[in-house]
Design a protein around this motif. Structure first.
Motif, PDB file in Angstrom:
ATOM      1  N   SER A  95      15.783   8.522  22.686  1.00  0.00           N
ATOM      2  CA  SER A  95      17.099   8.376  22.065  1.00  0.00           C
ATOM      3  C   SER A  95      18.135   8.632  23.140  1.00  0.00           C
ATOM      4  O   SER A  95      17.928   9.496  23.993  1.00  0.00           O
ATOM      5  CB  SER A  95      17.246   9.376  20.926  1.00  0.00           C
ATOM      6  N   PRO A  96      19.224   7.890  23.132  1.00  0.00           N
ATOM      7  CA  PRO A  96      20.206   8.076  24.211  1.00  0.00           C
ATOM      8  C   PRO A  96      20.846   9.452  24.197  1.00  0.00           C
ATOM      9  O   PRO A  96      21.511   9.832  25.157  1.00  0.00           O
ATOM     10  CB  PRO A  96      21.234   6.976  23.936  1.00  0.00           C
ATOM     11  N   ALA A  97      20.638  10.200  23.108  1.00  0.00           N
ATOM     12  CA  ALA A  97      21.213  11.543  23.080  1.00  0.00           C
ATOM     13  C   ALA A  97      20.315  12.546  23.817  1.00  0.00           C
ATOM     14  O   ALA A  97      20.706  13.684  24.033  1.00  0.00           O
ATOM     15  CB  ALA A  97      21.432  11.993  21.647  1.00  0.00           C
ATOM     16  N   LEU A  98      19.118  12.106  24.190  1.00  0.00           N
ATOM     17  CA  LEU A  98      18.260  12.981  24.987  1.00  0.00           C
ATOM     18  C   LEU A  98      18.730  12.952  26.434  1.00  0.00           C
ATOM     19  O   LEU A  98      19.422  12.035  26.845  1.00  0.00           O
ATOM     20  CB  LEU A  98      16.805  12.505  24.890  1.00  0.00           C
ATOM     21  N   GLN A  99      18.302  13.985  27.204  1.00  0.00           N
ATOM     22  CA  GLN A  99      18.758  14.072  28.586  1.00  0.00           C
ATOM     23  C   GLN A  99      17.584  14.327  29.518  1.00  0.00           C
ATOM     24  O   GLN A  99      16.464  14.557  29.078  1.00  0.00           O
ATOM     25  CB  GLN A  99      19.746  15.227  28.730  1.00  0.00           C
ATOM     26  N   ILE A 100      17.876  14.345  30.812  1.00  0.00           N
ATOM     27  CA  ILE A 100      16.847  14.674  31.803  1.00  0.00           C
ATOM     28  C   ILE A 100      16.254  16.039  31.472  1.00  0.00           C
ATOM     29  O   ILE A 100      15.041  16.238  31.457  1.00  0.00           O
ATOM     30  CB  ILE A 100      17.456  14.712  33.222  1.00  0.00           C
ATOM     31  N   ARG A 101      17.167  16.955  31.164  1.00  0.00           N
ATOM     32  CA  ARG A 101      16.779  18.317  30.844  1.00  0.00           C
ATOM     33  C   ARG A 101      15.779  18.354  29.690  1.00  0.00           C
ATOM     34  O   ARG A 101      14.693  18.948  29.809  1.00  0.00           O
ATOM     35  CB  ARG A 101      18.055  19.085  30.465  1.00  0.00           C
ATOM     36  N   THR A 102      16.097  17.678  28.617  1.00  0.00           N
ATOM     37  CA  THR A 102      15.230  17.730  27.438  1.00  0.00           C
ATOM     38  C   THR A 102      13.889  17.052  27.709  1.00  0.00           C
ATOM     39  O   THR A 102      12.854  17.493  27.221  1.00  0.00           O
ATOM     40  CB  THR A 102      15.910  17.071  26.235  1.00  0.00           C
ATOM     41  N   ILE A 103      13.936  15.970  28.496  1.00  0.00           N
ATOM     42  CA  ILE A 103      12.699  15.262  28.817  1.00  0.00           C
ATOM     43  C   ILE A 103      11.768  16.154  29.623  1.00  0.00           C
ATOM     44  O   ILE A 103      10.574  16.264  29.343  1.00  0.00           O
ATOM     45  CB  ILE A 103      13.037  13.971  29.603  1.00  0.00           C
ATOM     46  N   LEU A 104      12.342  16.842  30.617  1.00  0.00           N
ATOM     47  CA  LEU A 104      11.501  17.704  31.456  1.00  0.00           C
ATOM     48  C   LEU A 104      10.936  18.858  30.641  1.00  0.00           C
ATOM     49  O   LEU A 104       9.781  19.257  30.825  1.00  0.00           O
ATOM     50  CB  LEU A 104      12.299  18.201  32.661  1.00  0.00           C
ATOM     51  N   LEU A 105      11.732  19.380  29.724  1.00  0.00           N
ATOM     52  CA  LEU A 105      11.222  20.445  28.842  1.00  0.00           C
ATOM     53  C   LEU A 105      10.071  19.920  27.981  1.00  0.00           C
ATOM     54  O   LEU A 105       9.080  20.618  27.765  1.00  0.00           O
ATOM     55  CB  LEU A 105      12.345  20.983  27.950  1.00  0.00           C
ATOM     56  N   SER A 106      10.203  18.686  27.502  1.00  0.00           N
ATOM     57  CA  SER A 106       9.118  18.092  26.696  1.00  0.00           C
ATOM     58  C   SER A 106       7.851  17.967  27.516  1.00  0.00           C
ATOM     59  O   SER A 106       6.747  18.188  27.021  1.00  0.00           O
ATOM     60  CB  SER A 106       9.499  16.712  26.187  1.00  0.00           C
ATOM     61  N   ILE A 107       8.017  17.624  28.808  1.00  0.00           N
ATOM     62  CA  ILE A 107       6.833  17.480  29.660  1.00  0.00           C
ATOM     63  C   ILE A 107       6.175  18.847  29.863  1.00  0.00           C
ATOM     64  O   ILE A 107       4.948  18.982  29.798  1.00  0.00           O
ATOM     65  CB  ILE A 107       7.220  16.833  30.997  1.00  0.00           C
ATOM     66  N   GLN A 108       7.031  19.855  30.042  1.00  0.00           N
ATOM     67  CA  GLN A 108       6.492  21.204  30.200  1.00  0.00           C
ATOM     68  C   GLN A 108       5.716  21.613  28.942  1.00  0.00           C
ATOM     69  O   GLN A 108       4.638  22.197  29.022  1.00  0.00           O
ATOM     70  CB  GLN A 108       7.634  22.191  30.456  1.00  0.00           C
ATOM     71  N   ALA A 109       6.280  21.262  27.802  1.00  0.00           N
ATOM     72  CA  ALA A 109       5.625  21.586  26.539  1.00  0.00           C
ATOM     73  C   ALA A 109       4.299  20.845  26.407  1.00  0.00           C
ATOM     74  O   ALA A 109       3.332  21.368  25.845  1.00  0.00           O
ATOM     75  CB  ALA A 109       6.537  21.244  25.375  1.00  0.00           C
ATOM     76  N   LEU A 110       4.261  19.634  26.937  1.00  0.00           N
ATOM     77  CA  LEU A 110       3.024  18.851  26.883  1.00  0.00           C
ATOM     78  C   LEU A 110       1.917  19.550  27.683  1.00  0.00           C
ATOM     79  O   LEU A 110       0.740  19.495  27.323  1.00  0.00           O
ATOM     80  CB  LEU A 110       3.284  17.444  27.445  1.00  0.00           C
ATOM     81  N   LEU A 111       2.311  20.253  28.773  1.00  0.00           N
ATOM     82  CA  LEU A 111       1.326  20.980  29.569  1.00  0.00           C
ATOM     83  C   LEU A 111       0.742  22.135  28.745  1.00  0.00           C
ATOM     84  O   LEU A 111      -0.459  22.410  28.816  1.00  0.00           O
ATOM     85  CB  LEU A 111       1.952  21.511  30.859  1.00  0.00           C
ATOM     86  N   SER A 112       1.581  22.797  27.958  1.00  0.00           N
ATOM     87  CA  SER A 112       1.091  23.901  27.134  1.00  0.00           C
ATOM     88  C   SER A 112       0.193  23.403  26.006  1.00  0.00           C
ATOM     89  O   SER A 112      -0.756  24.071  25.635  1.00  0.00           O
ATOM     90  CB  SER A 112       2.227  24.683  26.483  1.00  0.00           C
ATOM     91  N   SER A 113       0.533  22.256  25.443  1.00  0.00           N
ATOM     92  CA  SER A 113      -0.255  21.790  24.301  1.00  0.00           C
ATOM     93  C   SER A 113      -0.684  20.345  24.502  1.00  0.00           C
ATOM     94  O   SER A 113      -0.024  19.426  24.029  1.00  0.00           O
ATOM     95  CB  SER A 113       0.566  21.923  23.020  1.00  0.00           C
ATOM     96  N   PRO A 114      -1.793  20.157  25.192  1.00  0.00           N
ATOM     97  CA  PRO A 114      -2.300  18.795  25.400  1.00  0.00           C
ATOM     98  C   PRO A 114      -2.709  18.170  24.070  1.00  0.00           C
ATOM     99  O   PRO A 114      -3.056  18.890  23.137  1.00  0.00           O
ATOM    100  CB  PRO A 114      -3.530  18.987  26.298  1.00  0.00           C
ATOM    101  N   ASN A 115      -2.651  16.871  24.014  1.00  0.00           N
ATOM    102  CA  ASN A 115      -2.987  16.183  22.765  1.00  0.00           C
ATOM    103  C   ASN A 115      -4.113  15.179  23.020  1.00  0.00           C
ATOM    104  O   ASN A 115      -3.865  14.002  23.247  1.00  0.00           O
ATOM    105  CB  ASN A 115      -1.734  15.476  22.238  1.00  0.00           C
ATOM    106  N   PRO A 116      -5.373  15.654  22.972  1.00  0.00           N
ATOM    107  CA  PRO A 116      -6.490  14.757  23.315  1.00  0.00           C
ATOM    108  C   PRO A 116      -6.710  13.651  22.286  1.00  0.00           C
ATOM    109  O   PRO A 116      -7.479  12.721  22.536  1.00  0.00           O
ATOM    110  CB  PRO A 116      -7.697  15.698  23.373  1.00  0.00           C
ATOM    111  N   ASP A 117      -6.038  13.713  21.144  1.00  0.00           N
ATOM    112  CA  ASP A 117      -6.211  12.664  20.137  1.00  0.00           C
ATOM    113  C   ASP A 117      -5.401  11.416  20.464  1.00  0.00           C
ATOM    114  O   ASP A 117      -5.594  10.356  19.863  1.00  0.00           O
ATOM    115  CB  ASP A 117      -5.804  13.185  18.760  1.00  0.00           C
ATOM    116  N   ASP A 118      -4.434  11.562  21.361  1.00  0.00           N
ATOM    117  CA  ASP A 118      -3.634  10.406  21.744  1.00  0.00           C
ATOM    118  C   ASP A 118      -3.695  10.285  23.269  1.00  0.00           C
ATOM    119  O   ASP A 118      -2.715  10.523  23.964  1.00  0.00           O
ATOM    120  CB  ASP A 118      -2.192  10.623  21.260  1.00  0.00           C
ATOM    121  N   PRO A 119      -4.877   9.952  23.785  1.00  0.00           N
ATOM    122  CA  PRO A 119      -5.088  10.129  25.219  1.00  0.00           C
ATOM    123  C   PRO A 119      -4.576   8.979  26.059  1.00  0.00           C
ATOM    124  O   PRO A 119      -4.416   7.859  25.579  1.00  0.00           O
ATOM    125  CB  PRO A 119      -6.613  10.209  25.321  1.00  0.00           C
TER     126      PRO A 119
END
Lengths: 148, 640
Positions: A95-119
């Motif tokens: 969404s255009p309301a997201l930012q670099i900051r939020t994207i990088l935080l999402s990536i960090q969160a992905l490291l904490s909680s991997p999702n092997p069901d959507d590999p």
């Protein structure tokens, strides 16, 4: 082409108000290209690791998502050998309301909680599901080996 | 729901997106049913790629059935569905539309879920607000002056002296600057997204059509304003007091006023009595009723209305594909058609948003497009904006030339023409071995590098018989009889190709020249129409004759291309004869166009009608001849 106000502001704020555990520095010759580092989140197999990424803002940004890729080798079911990331906000849910900051935080969160069901990396995901202990050990091993 | 249960076997195939069968509710099928039941030609507009199901010789044409549809038509029928659903659900048309899009317009499945599931579950994740406020009336655009506000997309803030126009959806509180919103919709349109959420990441509300309407209007106004400003800028530079557009508008206004006053005076326009029959024929197209009341004020009124309609249509055309909303509806219609029609294609003409729905074939043996084109038949269709194109290869109409041949011909023209031209223009074949030879020196005493034969460039005879004096080559060279060697054959085939290519090319250039000329003419005719009391309909014959001419030229052009591929052993006299006749008549009509002054057009009406009628007849004959000849195997097409 001059840089849009949005990108200038975002860059300023990333520098003046950095996110803990994340750095993003633009190249001096291309202000749309960022060198990014993300600290592996605590109590995850990536703890103590320092992962390098590259981030690029396309011309249409913020109407389209930034392009992000891991440069450091990482053992993760949603990140493939080339460092490409499978993350909904980088694709359909951008969404255009997201930012670099939020994207990088999402990536960090992905490291904490991997999702092997959507590999993205199928072999890693298989291992993650069938032999979780071994998979996490490999992830730790890779972190020590490559992300220091 | 009043949709007719179809028992047409074709309908079974549409079901793709849902496991449940829901195929029977396409509006277009509904019309087809009506056609079968009531034999009511006005309601359905099924067209055919060929006027008759068989030629006079009895060759079946296996014509393809199709329906030209406008995005507006699809839109209308979809809106009908929305309204129907709303009478049941009573949650507002905007909401119903979103639900229907979620269900791919399968209203049966939607209603089933609606009755079986709890309301909360039904609306969960639908992108609809539970206590939705209707958009109607109030403005979602606001001028923000609060300096602490910041648009989350462009990071702009208003200042005291510069307010920022922001837009928000009726049901959420996520304002963004309106320019960003417009850009956001543009991007979504470009990606053919139909359910566009609020730009705020975790909001999830879907933008409703009436909200989109406001954005679209704003976007259009902005665009017009920018255009206006630009115009003013150029106007300032050139210091012209009035632009052409303004003059035209003013002129039109005067014209309309004059027209109106004319009605009150009940003035009667003149008509040429001798040509009434002809006139009637021409006027069938716009509306049947106007025919008999040609000279009374009602007809005048009708003409006037017609003109207003035309103007309105032009305005719509201008906005077509240019506003957010029209682009959005185009996406909706395309998506709908792709889900619900066996086969549809977009008109390939630039900026045209018409669709062609294929409705099967008028044949017992042909069922698919491949089978159709395999029989060397051409699916020429006409979209609702009168663009003619081939449904199979999506290029401009190329009848009577089948797709495969047309493609080969075009490729050949691209590859060979330049080289071939150069070779024929600059070389001669060696009289002994037929090797093409370019003369690069002044001396006419030639020696072939290939076979060492010595000959004279002028008369192509053995040099020895010149007795060392080559100035008496006055003997006429007979054409070399049979093609002996392979090289000679290729030369022959080249000549053959060039012969047809020249005919083709000549026709092509005439076509484009005629088109240019007639476009200029068209403008003049319109001017004349405005100045005098000639009505729009009265000049329609001219436009129709133009169409006939251009179409005939095009067909003639392609008929030359096909000639190249006809096996040389086949008897071609028949087609050549018809070709000749058509070519002659086309030139006659073209001549008439070129020779007639704008002012004299109306006096020449009978001639125009006459000539274009003969051209039309010959054209049909040519088409039929090809159909017959190919079907009967009289001529065989070779695959070179």
């Amino acid at each position: 082409m001059s840089l849009p106000k949005r990108i200038i502001r975002e860059t300023e704020r990333l520098i003046s108000d950095p996110v803990p555990g994340i750095t993003a520095v633009p190249h001096s010759d291309n202000l749309r290209y960022f060198d990014v580092t993300i600290q592996g989140p605590e109590s995850s197999p990536y703890e103590n690791g320092k992962f390098k990424l590259e981030l690029f803002l396309p011309d249409e940004y913020p109407m389209v998502a930034p392009k992000v890729r891991f440069l450091t080798k990482i053992y993760h079911p949603n990140i493939d050998r080339l460092g490409r990331i499978c993350l909904d906000v980088l694709k359909n849910n951008w969404s255009p309301a997201l930012q670099i900051r939020t994207i990088l935080l999402s990536i960090q969160a992905l490291l904490s909680s991997p999702n092997p069901d959507d590999p993205l990396a199928n072999e890693v995901a298989e291992e993650w599901k069938n032999n979780n202990v071994h998979a996490i050990a490999t992830a730790k091993e890779w972190t020590e080996k490559y992300a220091n | 729901m009043s949709d007719v249960e179809g028992d047409d076997p074709e309908e079974e195939e549409y079901d793709e997106s849902f496991e449940d069968s829901y195929a029977e509710d396409s509006e277009f099928e509904y019309e087809d049913e009506e056609y079968l039941d009531e034999d009511n030609m006005e309601k359905v507009e099924v067209e055919y790629t060929y006027p008759t199901s068989e030629t006079k010789m009895g060759t079946l044409t296996h014509r393809m059935k199709y329906e030209p549809v406008d995005v507006e038509d699809v839109q209308r029928s979809l809106e009908e569905k929305v309204k129907q659903l709303d009478t049941i659900l009573q949650i507002g048309t905007d909401e119903c539309r979103i639900l229907l899009m979620r269900y791919n317009w399968n209203d049966d499945k939607l209603l089933e879920d609606f009755t079986n599931e709890s309301l909360d579950k039904f609306f969960e994740g639908s992108g609809l607000s539970k206590n939705s406020k209707p958009v109607g009336g109030w403005d979602l655009i606001e001028q923000k002056t609060d300096e602490s506000f910041e648009c989350h997309i462009c990071f702009s803030s208003p200042s005291k002296d510069q307010p920022l126009a922001v837009f928000r959806l009726g049901n959420c509180d996520h304002p963004f600057c309106i320019r960003c919103y417009v850009k956001y919709i543009q991007e979504a349109n470009a990606n053919s997204r139909l359910l566009i959420p609020c730009p705020e990441a975790d909001c999830g509300l879907i933008i409703r059509l009436s909200e989109l309407q406001q954005l679209s209007d704003y976007g259009w106004k902005e665009r017009e304003r920018a255009r206006e400003e630009k115009r003013k800028e150029t106007e300032k530079q050139s210091r012209v007091p009035l632009t052409e557009e303004e003059i035209r508008q003013k002129y039109q206004r005067d014209q309309i006023e004059a027209e109106l006053s004319e009605f009150s005076d009940l003035e009667i326009g003149e008509g040429e009595t001798g040509e009434n029959e002809e006139e009637k024929k021409v006027k069938v197209e716009p509306k049947n009723k106007a025919d008999d009341t040609d000279e009374d004020p009602e007809a005048k009124l009708f003409n006037f209305q017609e003109r207003i309609l035309v103007q309105e249509r032009e305005e719509r055309e201008r906005r077509r594909n240019q506003t957010l909303l029209s682009k959005y509806w185009f996406n909706v219609a395309s998506k709908y058609c792709s889900k619900h029609c066996k086969s549809f294609k977009n008109c390939p003409f630039p900026d045209c948003d018409s669709l062609i729905m294929q409705q099967g074939f008028d044949s017992n043996v042909v069922a698919t497009l491949e089978e159709f084109t395999k029989r060397q038949l051409i699916p020429t269709v006409q979209c609702s904006h009168k663009h003619e194109f081939c449904y199979s290869c999506l290029k401009g109409d190329h009848s009577p030339c089948p797709c495969s041949i047309a493609e080969k011909w075009e490729k050949k023209c691209k590859d060979d023409t330049e080289t071939a031209h150069w070779i024929t223009a600059n070389t001669k074949d060696c009289p002994e071995c037929s090797m093409p030879i370019e003369k690069n020196g002044g001396c006419n005493h030639m020696q072939c590098r290939n076979c060492n034969y010595e000959f004279c460039w002028v008369c192509l005879k053995d040099w020895a018989c010149h007795n060392n004096s080559y100035f008496n080559c006055t003997k006429y060279v007979e054409d070399i009889g049979e093609a002996k060697t392979a090289q000679e054959k290729s030369r022959k085939s080249l000549e053959r190709y060039l012969f047809y290519f020249r005919l083709f090319d000549n026709q092509r250039s005439s076509l484009s020249k005629d088109r240019e000329l007639l476009e200029q003419f068209e403008g003049k005719i319109q001017e004349m129409q405005k100045k005098s009391s000639v009505s729009w309909i009265e000049t329609l014959f001219y436009r129709e004759s133009v169409d006939v001419l251009l179409q005939a030229r095009r067909e003639l052009m392609w008929s030359y291309a096909i000639m190249y591929y006809i096996d040389p052993k086949c008897p071609k006299q028949l087609v050549e004869g018809v070709q000749c006749t058509l070519s002659h008549q086309v030139e006659k009509l073209s001549r008439l166009f070129a020779d007639t002054e704008v002012n004299a057009v109306l006096q020449q009406k009978a001639k125009f009608l006459n000539y274009s009628n003969t051209v039309k007849k010959s054209r049909d004959l040519l088409r039929e001849t090809y159909l017959d000849c190919i079907a009967n195997g009289v001529v065989k097409l070779t695959r070179k």
